[in-house]
Every structure is written in structure tokens, then in C-alpha cells.
Write a protein that holds these residues in place. Sequence first.
Motif, mmCIF file in Angstrom:
data_model
loop_
_atom_site.group_PDB
_atom_site.id
_atom_site.type_symbol
_atom_site.label_atom_id
_atom_site.label_comp_id
_atom_site.label_asym_id
_atom_site.label_seq_id
_atom_site.Cartn_x
_atom_site.Cartn_y
_atom_site.Cartn_z
ATOM 1 N N LEU A 115 -3.623 -6.068 -1.425
ATOM 2 C CA LEU A 115 -3.125 -5.180 -2.468
ATOM 3 C C LEU A 115 -2.375 -3.995 -1.855
ATOM 4 C CD1 LEU A 115 -2.979 -4.841 -5.493
ATOM 5 C CD2 LEU A 115 -5.128 -3.585 -5.426
ATOM 6 N N HIS A 116 -2.882 -3.511 -0.730
ATOM 7 C CA HIS A 116 -2.197 -2.432 -0.012
ATOM 8 C C HIS A 116 -0.767 -2.868 0.345
ATOM 9 C CE1 HIS A 116 -1.889 0.873 3.074
ATOM 10 N NE2 HIS A 116 -0.979 0.025 3.531
ATOM 11 N N GLU A 117 -0.655 -4.042 0.933
ATOM 12 C CA GLU A 117 0.676 -4.512 1.336
ATOM 13 C C GLU A 117 1.554 -4.765 0.111
ATOM 14 O OE1 GLU A 117 1.615 -4.065 4.215
ATOM 15 O OE2 GLU A 117 -0.330 -3.856 5.200
ATOM 16 N N GLY B 135 1.470 -3.156 -2.475
ATOM 17 C CA GLY B 135 1.907 -1.816 -2.872
ATOM 18 C C GLY B 135 3.227 -1.434 -2.203
ATOM 19 N N HIS B 136 3.372 -1.790 -0.924
ATOM 20 C CA HIS B 136 4.643 -1.533 -0.233
ATOM 21 C C HIS B 136 5.763 -2.391 -0.827
ATOM 22 C CE1 HIS B 136 2.968 1.050 2.780
ATOM 23 N NE2 HIS B 136 2.231 0.124 3.353
ATOM 24 N N ALA B 137 5.425 -3.655 -1.085
ATOM 25 C CA ALA B 137 6.438 -4.567 -1.628
ATOM 26 C C ALA B 137 6.930 -4.063 -2.989
ATOM 27 C CB ALA B 137 5.859 -5.976 -1.758
ATOM 28 N N VAL C 11 5.052 7.505 2.773
ATOM 29 C CA VAL C 11 5.326 6.097 2.453
ATOM 30 C C VAL C 11 4.060 5.258 2.263
ATOM 31 C CG1 VAL C 11 5.546 5.174 4.816
ATOM 32 C CG2 VAL C 11 6.948 4.225 2.985
ATOM 33 N N GLU C 12 2.937 5.665 2.851
ATOM 34 C CA GLU C 12 1.700 4.903 2.672
ATOM 35 C C GLU C 12 1.008 5.211 1.343
ATOM 36 O OE1 GLU C 12 0.564 2.453 4.494
ATOM 37 O OE2 GLU C 12 2.157 2.647 5.979
ATOM 38 N N ALA C 13 1.369 6.325 0.732
ATOM 39 C CA ALA C 13 0.617 6.780 -0.444
ATOM 40 C C ALA C 13 0.574 5.754 -1.593
ATOM 41 C CB ALA C 13 1.146 8.126 -0.927
HETATM 42 ZN ZN LIG Z 1 0.718 0.367 4.812
#
Ligand SMILES: [Zn+2]
Length: 664
Positions: free
Chosen positions: A461-463, A465-467, A490-492
Motif C-alpha cells: 500500500l505504501h508503494e 501510494g507513490h504510484a 515525497v514519502e508523506a
Molecule cells: Zn516510499
Amino acid sequence: MTPRHPMHPVMAAAAALLGSAAIAAAPQAPGPAFPTFKTAADLKAACDRGLDTATAALRQLESRPADGGWLAAYDRFNGQLEDLGYPLQFLSAVHPDKPVRDASEACEQRWTEFQSSLGQNEKLFKAARELKPRDAIDRELLKTTLEGFEDAGVALPPAQRERAKALNDRIAALGLEFDRNVRDAAVQVAFTEAELKGVPEAVWKNAKRDPEGRLLLGVDYPTYHPVLQLADSTSARERIWRAKVNEGGEANLKLLAEITRLRKEYASLFGAASWADFVVRRRMAESVPKAQAFLAEVKAAVEERERRELDELRRAKAEHLGQPLDAVRMERWDVPFYTERARKARYSVDQEAFRPYFPPQESLLFCFRLIEKLMGVRYERVPGVTLWHPEAQTWRVLDAKTNKPLATLWLDLYPREGKYNHAAVWSMRSGSTAARRTPQAALVVNFDRQGLTLDELETLLHELGHAVHNNLSATRYGQQAGTSTKRDFVEAPSQMLEDWVYDKQVLKLFGEVCPNCKPVPDKMIEQAKAARDYAKGIQQSRQHLFASYDLALYSGEPRDPMALWAQMEGATPLGHVKGTMFPAGFSHIATNYSAGYYGYLWSLVVAMDMRTAFDGGKRLDPQVGRRYRDKVLGNGSQLPPAALVKEFLGRDFNSKAFFEDLKK
Ligand SMILES: [Zn+2]
């Protein structure tokens, strides 16, 4: 358990229609198709062509007057560079054939050189300086564009300018070499079956054996984590831990030392005191002292807790081994094992027990469903697309209301030899409303085919989130799209979403994408949620050490990376283990997270504050989700991060939620 691959409901409908008419209606992924290469020579030829096209486009742009259309033309040019170069460079991380990966890396080096000379292009710099911004968005882009040119050295006297370019190229080449050393290390550790007692059989049963019949295990995540967390044998854990921490080898320590020296020299060309000062002044944190003050606050908040937690783990070790407490020392390879044991004992949580509930493909569909509910989109699989590997998948994202195709997402879920062995998203193409350019991203993870643990579901889910940050961007210019934002922000968006997998209501969505999956019992989630906070002091202290080490390495005069690490790690409660060289595998700081690792903690502050908007039963609230999509994701870097968050929350962000959570 056999991995299952049921069809997404949308796919099933498309398949039912299959016939000549249906083929014409088959969904298309927006944007250019992903290029495929059978040989290294094919890739090299495409790289040559791409660079030629880029050079011709650059000549055109150089001769263009600095008029009202210049900024848009410059942005379109940057988009063209992405399309010509990014997919080719990405293949070094995922292509199954080593010669193609090597050709991809060689291509990346040439593009890096092209980009660094572009940064010093006087004609473009001059044009950008003459421009009058029309509005706030133009002004922000112009500001970062000019800063980019200045930071690349365009305004330096000729000799220094040349040196800046040479340094840039050299640092990039060393970073590639650093990553290659880790990727191609192919480290293996030999274990007898008895030594693997406690580790699920699925992890090792298909491994190759050495002539003595011992199992040869790699240090990829699906192997490394279970051995470190579950092997009863202390020496087995120690051996795999040492193998992993030394993965980059002495060669990488030398590379890192050289990279550190060169970055310091680069910063001094601009009169900056250090690389860290040079870098952080452009970030959300604004200055090194501010970043350090924040880290000091984090340390104060977790220090005592870490000691308490380690004491408890040490008692657990003494009990487990039947030894007196005084005779027992906690080692680094003990921490994951005793943390897992304590989690099991205290909260009856066994991460392995989640795997049957979270098959990989269904886990993906679940994450998609969550984003669909929350952000008003729809994911559709695009069949019949040839990618770099037969198991890689193509999806498209549509707006749920208008049915408009918004973006493309490529996925690569399973480990294989020579593949990038962490989890990451590549923003392959930036969207731009002005150029009607749709975004494209690739998500790469390494999951066990048997299923995911809850921790791994969180990673997925974290990744994603970036996508989503890339895919749902709706900025005027591509250069301000989604993930182009500041590194300490950018990680937020990804960190914010991690928490959703601990929500029972959210997990019920699994039933929508996989009616035949057995629902994960509420109790397991409750227990995992309670256990999550356990050992948080140890975890965040480690993050704090990484972040402080990175800033220390790049502040002041260059120091020997290994000596500095041994000193800083040595000052922590668990100390430094002689003969180990963690910095040799710390790719973040060798490449583009240098002087930026603190950003993981910094953006967590912002993430936790943004999460408060979804509190009070609003975890799946489409209105809050839509506001988040429009204000935060959609705006990319058109506004500085603090302003985006303010638009979303209706107030300035603060660190209350973050520090409160550290006390939990
Ligand atoms: Zn990340």
C-alpha cells in the motif's frame, strides 16, 4: 498453498465478451507502450536514437524566443526526454537478461551526462531568466527551474562550471556502480535443514544445495526476513544478518568515500559549507540545523523507550536460552527474532499466519479497491501487453465518474535473480494537463507467492501510494507533477496510507475483490494493531541513526564513511558489530537520498498530521479522499508542500500527531 490468480471483475466481463468486436473494445493503456528489447544491441540502438532525437529537440528549443509559450515548450521538451529515456533506464532494475540490464545501465549513464549538460545550458538559462511569469503556477515552476540551472553550475565561471559537470557525471557513475555491486552480489549463505528450524518450509524447500547437501539461501527479502525473524538458531541468524549487512562489500565503502569527497567539492564550488547545506536549503526543512534540531527532538522522544524495549528483549532471550540475565547480551541479529517472539507471546501475533489471507494478486486488487473507494477512480487490467517479463502486468486508472483514462500502472510482483530487490515505484512519465499528457508509473516489489504478511501488505500500500501520487497528478506542467515534489515531503502520501491496513473496516474490502478468500479474522488485526507499537522505540531509533549518519557524513569536512558509522553506531545501546559494514549497502545515501534520509521521519510528521483528516470513521470517506486527491496529489509541486497540506487540512501542519504516536 497454491497461488491463485482469479480475474478482476472487470477483466472477467471483458473476457466474457471476447470475440472480434470485443477485441476492438479491449482497454488500452494511456500513453506510449512500454518498449521491449530482446537483445542488448536493440536497447543500445534505441538509446542512440533517443539521444539523437533529444539533441535535435534541444537545438529547436534553444532557437525559440523567450516568449509566452516558452515555459510550456520547455516542459514538453522535458516530457519528451522522459519518454525517450526513462523506460530504457528502468530496465536495469527489472530485465531478466543481464546483458540487457548492463546495456540499460550504460544508457542511463549517457542520459545522465545529457541531463547534466542540459543543466548548464546557457541559452535555456538565459531564456528562463527573461521570462515573466503569468501566474503563481508559472512563478513556482520558473523559480525551481532557475534554481535547477544554478545548482547545476550554469552561472559559475567557466573552469568551475566544467568541474561541476565532471563531478556530476562522476558521482552519478559511482552511484550506478554502487547499486550494481549490491544487485549483482548474489550473496548466498549455506544452512543445514536443522539450522533453519523455525523458518517456514516454503521459504527454503526449493533452494539449491551445495555439495554437502546444505541449502543455499539468498538475502532477498522473502528469504532474509523469515530467517532473521524465525530461525531458532542464533548462529543461523547471525550468518544471514552479516551476509546482508556486508552485501555491498569493501568496494562500496571506497565508492561511498569517493562520492562523499566529490559531493563536498561540488558544494564548495557554490560556496556552500557542505553538501548537506547545499541540498537541504532547497527542501521543506530549509536548513541543516533545522533538520538536526528535528532529529534531536525525535531522539529525545525515543531514547528511553528504546532502552526499555531492549531490556525486555534481553530478558526474553535469557528465558529462551535458559541462561542467567547477566550472561546474556542482545545482538543485532537477535532483535527481529525476539521482537517477533515477544509479539507472539504478548499479542499472539504471527505475521506468517497472515499469508493464507493475503494472496499476492488479491492483495493488489484489495489495495486498488481501497484507492478506488477513497479517491474516485477505477483500475482496469489491460490484457495482452508485452512487457519486460511475462509476469509483469499492465493496468490503467480511470476516473470513476467520467470514465476518462487517467494513467497507466505497470507491476512486477515477484522476486527473481538480478531483479531490484527492494520495493519501489518508478515515475516513468509525468502527467501534464496543458500537454494532455497522461502519467505512467511502474511498481516493483518482491513478494512471496504464498501470500503476504500484514507488514508486506502495508509495504504494498505504501508503494501504491507513490504510484497514485504519480497517476493522479493533474498539474499544468509535467515538471510539477506528483512525485516531483520535495524529497522530504515525497514519502508523506505513502506513509499516510500505511495505517489503512490496520483498519478492520478497510480490510473488509478484501471480500469485494475476492469473494472466495477467507476473511482475515478481526481478532488478528486487533492483535497486530496492538503489536505494531511494540518495539517502536527500537525501530525509530534505527531510523534516527540512519538519518543522523547521512547528515553527519555530508556535513562539514568529508570523513571516512566506515569510521564515522562505527563511531555513531557504536554510541547506540546495541553498539557496532566488528567486521560489518552497513554503509556499503546504504544505497539511499550513495545515490539520490544523500543528505535526505531524514526526509523519511520529516515526511512522517506531515503524513500523520494529514491522516487526522480521515479520523473519526472517515477512513473510506470519498469526500475527504477526493479533497486529498485534488489538493495534495493533484497539485504535485505547483505549490510548496506546506501550502498543499494547508489547503487540504485548512490549517498549518504540526508535529502533534507524530510525537503523540511515539508515546503509544
Ligand atoms: Zn516510499
